[in-house]
Design a protein around this motif. Structure first.
Motif, PDB file in Angstrom:
ATOM      1  N   ARG A  70      76.584  81.669  74.995  1.00  0.00           N
ATOM      2  CA  ARG A  70      76.467  82.139  73.612  1.00  0.00           C
ATOM      3  C   ARG A  70      75.490  81.317  72.771  1.00  0.00           C
ATOM      4  NH1 ARG A  70      81.238  84.792  70.426  1.00  0.00           N
ATOM      5  NH2 ARG A  70      80.168  85.170  68.477  1.00  0.00           N
ATOM      6  N   PHE A  71      75.376  80.031  73.059  1.00  0.00           N
ATOM      7  CA  PHE A  71      74.572  79.140  72.227  1.00  0.00           C
ATOM      8  C   PHE A  71      73.462  78.504  73.058  1.00  0.00           C
ATOM      9  CE2 PHE A  71      78.968  79.226  70.743  1.00  0.00           C
ATOM     10  CZ  PHE A  71      78.781  79.758  69.476  1.00  0.00           C
ATOM     11  N   ASP A  72      72.366  78.197  72.406  1.00  0.00           N
ATOM     12  CA  ASP A  72      71.223  77.584  73.073  1.00  0.00           C
ATOM     13  C   ASP A  72      71.445  76.070  73.129  1.00  0.00           C
ATOM     14  OD1 ASP A  72      68.762  77.176  74.241  1.00  0.00           O
ATOM     15  OD2 ASP A  72      67.665  77.263  72.341  1.00  0.00           O
ATOM     16  N   LEU A  73      72.166  75.631  74.170  1.00  0.00           N
ATOM     17  CA  LEU A  73      72.567  74.228  74.284  1.00  0.00           C
ATOM     18  C   LEU A  73      71.784  73.500  75.365  1.00  0.00           C
ATOM     19  CD1 LEU A  73      76.455  74.641  74.132  1.00  0.00           C
ATOM     20  CD2 LEU A  73      74.883  74.104  72.252  1.00  0.00           C
ATOM     21  N   MET A  74      71.706  72.192  75.205  1.00  0.00           N
ATOM     22  CA  MET A  74      71.169  71.316  76.242  1.00  0.00           C
ATOM     23  C   MET A  74      72.311  70.663  77.021  1.00  0.00           C
ATOM     24  SD  MET A  74      68.192  69.558  73.951  1.00  0.00           S
ATOM     25  CE  MET A  74      67.507  68.561  75.267  1.00  0.00           C
ATOM     26  N   GLY A  75      73.449  70.483  76.356  1.00  0.00           N
ATOM     27  CA  GLY A  75      74.596  69.855  76.996  1.00  0.00           C
ATOM     28  C   GLY A  75      75.859  70.111  76.201  1.00  0.00           C
ATOM     29  N   LEU A  76      76.988  70.091  76.914  1.00  0.00           N
ATOM     30  CA  LEU A  76      78.285  70.301  76.284  1.00  0.00           C
ATOM     31  C   LEU A  76      79.301  69.395  76.953  1.00  0.00           C
ATOM     32  CD1 LEU A  76      80.045  71.979  74.285  1.00  0.00           C
ATOM     33  CD2 LEU A  76      80.394  73.599  76.162  1.00  0.00           C
ATOM     34  N   LEU A  77      80.101  68.732  76.147  1.00  0.00           N
ATOM     35  CA  LEU A  77      81.152  67.837  76.618  1.00  0.00           C
ATOM     36  C   LEU A  77      82.463  68.257  75.960  1.00  0.00           C
ATOM     37  CD1 LEU A  77      82.167  65.148  77.952  1.00  0.00           C
ATOM     38  CD2 LEU A  77      81.444  63.997  75.841  1.00  0.00           C
ATOM     39  N   ILE A  78      83.468  68.568  76.785  1.00  0.00           N
ATOM     40  CA  ILE A  78      84.800  68.906  76.275  1.00  0.00           C
ATOM     41  C   ILE A  78      85.802  67.995  76.977  1.00  0.00           C
ATOM     42  CG2 ILE A  78      86.582  70.667  76.022  1.00  0.00           C
ATOM     43  CD1 ILE A  78      84.406  72.801  76.242  1.00  0.00           C
ATOM     44  N   VAL A  79      86.541  67.233  76.184  1.00  0.00           N
ATOM     45  CA  VAL A  79      87.543  66.306  76.705  1.00  0.00           C
ATOM     46  C   VAL A  79      88.861  66.591  75.980  1.00  0.00           C
ATOM     47  CG1 VAL A  79      88.207  63.877  76.894  1.00  0.00           C
ATOM     48  CG2 VAL A  79      85.803  64.533  77.159  1.00  0.00           C
ATOM     49  N   HIS A  80      89.945  66.662  76.732  1.00  0.00           N
ATOM     50  CA  HIS A  80      91.252  66.901  76.113  1.00  0.00           C
ATOM     51  C   HIS A  80      92.268  65.965  76.731  1.00  0.00           C
ATOM     52  CE1 HIS A  80      94.097  69.098  73.700  1.00  0.00           C
ATOM     53  NE2 HIS A  80      93.173  69.991  73.384  1.00  0.00           N
ATOM     54  N   VAL A  91      92.990  63.260  70.547  1.00  0.00           N
ATOM     55  CA  VAL A  91      93.577  64.336  71.334  1.00  0.00           C
ATOM     56  C   VAL A  91      92.480  65.137  72.014  1.00  0.00           C
ATOM     57  CG1 VAL A  91      94.964  66.455  71.237  1.00  0.00           C
ATOM     58  CG2 VAL A  91      95.507  64.545  69.737  1.00  0.00           C
ATOM     59  N   VAL A  92      91.400  65.396  71.279  1.00  0.00           N
ATOM     60  CA  VAL A  92      90.337  66.266  71.775  1.00  0.00           C
ATOM     61  C   VAL A  92      88.985  65.757  71.287  1.00  0.00           C
ATOM     62  CG1 VAL A  92      90.561  67.865  69.825  1.00  0.00           C
ATOM     63  CG2 VAL A  92      89.587  68.688  71.975  1.00  0.00           C
ATOM     64  N   LEU A  93      87.980  65.980  72.123  1.00  0.00           N
ATOM     65  CA  LEU A  93      86.599  65.639  71.795  1.00  0.00           C
ATOM     66  C   LEU A  93      85.728  66.784  72.288  1.00  0.00           C
ATOM     67  CD1 LEU A  93      84.215  63.410  71.317  1.00  0.00           C
ATOM     68  CD2 LEU A  93      84.373  63.192  73.769  1.00  0.00           C
ATOM     69  N   VAL A  94      84.908  67.314  71.396  1.00  0.00           N
ATOM     70  CA  VAL A  94      83.910  68.311  71.795  1.00  0.00           C
ATOM     71  C   VAL A  94      82.588  67.855  71.217  1.00  0.00           C
ATOM     72  CG1 VAL A  94      83.161  70.718  71.695  1.00  0.00           C
ATOM     73  CG2 VAL A  94      85.603  70.188  71.808  1.00  0.00           C
ATOM     74  N   SER A  95      81.583  67.764  72.081  1.00  0.00           N
ATOM     75  CA  SER A  95      80.250  67.350  71.646  1.00  0.00           C
ATOM     76  C   SER A  95      79.229  68.284  72.271  1.00  0.00           C
ATOM     77  CB  SER A  95      79.989  65.899  72.071  1.00  0.00           C
ATOM     78  OG  SER A  95      78.813  65.409  71.472  1.00  0.00           O
ATOM     79  N   ALA A  96      78.238  68.679  71.474  1.00  0.00           N
ATOM     80  CA  ALA A  96      77.194  69.581  71.959  1.00  0.00           C
ATOM     81  C   ALA A  96      75.832  69.063  71.523  1.00  0.00           C
ATOM     82  CB  ALA A  96      77.416  70.991  71.420  1.00  0.00           C
ATOM     83  N   CYS A  97      74.861  69.160  72.425  1.00  0.00           N
ATOM     84  CA  CYS A  97      73.467  68.829  72.133  1.00  0.00           C
ATOM     85  C   CYS A  97      72.654  70.115  72.213  1.00  0.00           C
ATOM     86  CB  CYS A  97      72.898  67.854  73.163  1.00  0.00           C
ATOM     87  SG  CYS A  97      73.574  66.193  73.092  1.00  0.00           S
ATOM     88  N   ALA A  98      71.749  70.282  71.263  1.00  0.00           N
ATOM     89  CA  ALA A  98      70.894  71.465  71.255  1.00  0.00           C
ATOM     90  C   ALA A  98      69.537  71.096  70.663  1.00  0.00           C
ATOM     91  CB  ALA A  98      71.546  72.575  70.431  1.00  0.00           C
ATOM     92  N   ARG A  99      68.574  71.956  70.897  1.00  0.00           N
ATOM     93  CA  ARG A  99      67.246  71.720  70.329  1.00  0.00           C
ATOM     94  C   ARG A  99      67.285  71.843  68.799  1.00  0.00           C
ATOM     95  NH1 ARG A  99      66.081  71.624  74.978  1.00  0.00           N
ATOM     96  NH2 ARG A  99      64.699  72.386  76.523  1.00  0.00           N
ATOM     97  N   HIS A 100      68.231  72.637  68.296  1.00  0.00           N
ATOM     98  CA  HIS A 100      68.370  72.828  66.852  1.00  0.00           C
ATOM     99  C   HIS A 100      69.827  72.601  66.454  1.00  0.00           C
ATOM    100  CE1 HIS A 100      64.333  74.454  66.791  1.00  0.00           C
ATOM    101  NE2 HIS A 100      64.671  75.156  67.859  1.00  0.00           N
ATOM    102  N   ARG A 101      70.050  72.064  65.291  1.00  0.00           N
ATOM    103  CA  ARG A 101      71.392  71.675  64.850  1.00  0.00           C
ATOM    104  C   ARG A 101      72.384  72.830  64.847  1.00  0.00           C
ATOM    105  NH1 ARG A 101      72.041  73.480  59.573  1.00  0.00           N
ATOM    106  NH2 ARG A 101      70.052  73.908  58.573  1.00  0.00           N
ATOM    107  N   ARG A 102      71.967  74.021  64.450  1.00  0.00           N
ATOM    108  CA  ARG A 102      72.902  75.137  64.307  1.00  0.00           C
ATOM    109  C   ARG A 102      73.585  75.462  65.633  1.00  0.00           C
ATOM    110  NH1 ARG A 102      75.951  75.767  61.010  1.00  0.00           N
ATOM    111  NH2 ARG A 102      74.307  75.365  59.538  1.00  0.00           N
ATOM    112  N   GLY A 103      72.847  75.436  66.741  1.00  0.00           N
ATOM    113  CA  GLY A 103      73.453  75.699  68.043  1.00  0.00           C
ATOM    114  C   GLY A 103      74.534  74.690  68.377  1.00  0.00           C
ATOM    115  N   ALA A 104      74.277  73.417  68.099  1.00  0.00           N
ATOM    116  CA  ALA A 104      75.258  72.363  68.385  1.00  0.00           C
ATOM    117  C   ALA A 104      76.491  72.510  67.503  1.00  0.00           C
ATOM    118  CB  ALA A 104      74.615  70.987  68.191  1.00  0.00           C
ATOM    119  N   ILE A 105      76.273  72.737  66.212  1.00  0.00           N
ATOM    120  CA  ILE A 105      77.400  72.862  65.279  1.00  0.00           C
ATOM    121  C   ILE A 105      78.252  74.078  65.633  1.00  0.00           C
ATOM    122  CG2 ILE A 105      77.989  73.378  62.865  1.00  0.00           C
ATOM    123  CD1 ILE A 105      75.460  71.669  62.119  1.00  0.00           C
ATOM    124  N   ASP A 106      77.607  75.208  65.858  1.00  0.00           N
ATOM    125  CA  ASP A 106      78.352  76.431  66.165  1.00  0.00           C
ATOM    126  C   ASP A 106      79.099  76.329  67.498  1.00  0.00           C
ATOM    127  OD1 ASP A 106      77.563  77.562  63.795  1.00  0.00           O
ATOM    128  OD2 ASP A 106      76.030  78.859  64.687  1.00  0.00           O
TER     129      ASP A 106
END
Length: 148
Positions: A70-80, A91-106
Motif C-alpha cells: 500500500r505504501f512506498d516504503l524502503m523498510g518496515l519494522l514491527i515489534v510486539h 508493548v509495541v514498536l512500528v517504524s517505517a522508512c520511505a523516500r517521502h515522509r507521508r509514506g512512512a507516517i501513513d
C-alpha cells in the motif's frame, strides 16, 4: 524493501532496534516510529498480552505485506511484546522508512490501527489486584475503518 517482524516475551529496548533499522536504509527521506507503552493511568498495575503463536507471527507478517503493497516504503519494522508488562514498559514498536515522509507516517498509522483493533492478542489489565479483559474500543474500530 526490507521487512522485520518480531515477537518478544521479555522487555525490548526500542532505541536499540530503531537505530540499526534506520541505518540499514540510507537515503530515506522520512522515518516514522511509534512506540506504545503500558499506561499507568486508572491505577493500572500491569498489562498482560496472550496470543496463539501459530496465528500471531503469520498475521503480523501479512499486515507488514499489506503495508508494503500500500505504501512506498524502503523498510518496515514491527515489534510486539507478549506476557506481563508493567506501566512504562514498551508493548509495541512500528517504524517505517520511505523516500517521502507521508509514506512512512501513513504506514505506521495503518499498522497501528490494525494492531489496535484487529490483531491476534488477548489483553487484560490488572487494577486493584484484579484482572480485567480489554476489548477494542469504538474509536479503534473507527480508526481502522478509514483504511478500508
Amino acid at each position: 524493501m526490507s521487512v522485520t517482524v518480531q515477537l518478544f516475551e521479555t522487555a525490548f529496548p526500542p532505541a536499540a532496534l530503531v537505530g540499526p533499522f534506520t541505518r540499514a536504509h540510507p537515503g530515506f527521506g522520512g522515518v516514522c516510529t511509534f512506540v506504545g507503552e503500558v499506561r499507568g493511568e486508572n491505577d493500572v498495575e500491569a498489562l498482560e498480552l496472550t496470543h496463539y503463536e501459530r496465528m500471531t507471527l503469520p498475521g503480523m507478517e501479512r499486515l507488514a505485506a499489506l503495508a508494503e503493497q500500500r505504501f512506498d516504503l524502503m523498510g518496515l519494522l514491527i515489534v510486539h511484546r507478549t506476557g506481563v508488562m508493567l506501566p512504562g514498559e514498551p508493548v509495541v514498536l512500528v517504524s517505517a522508512c520511505a523516500r517521502h515522509r507521508r509514506g512512512a507516517i501513513d504506514a505506521v498509522d495503518f499498522c497501528m490501527d490494525h494492531l489496535k483493533a484487529k490483531s491476534w492478542f488477548w489483553k487484560r489489565e490488572k487494577r486493584a489486584g484484579e484482572w480485567h479483559w480489554i476489548e477494542p474500543r469504538a474509536e479503534d474500530h473507527a480508526a481502522l475503518a478509514r483504511w478500508e
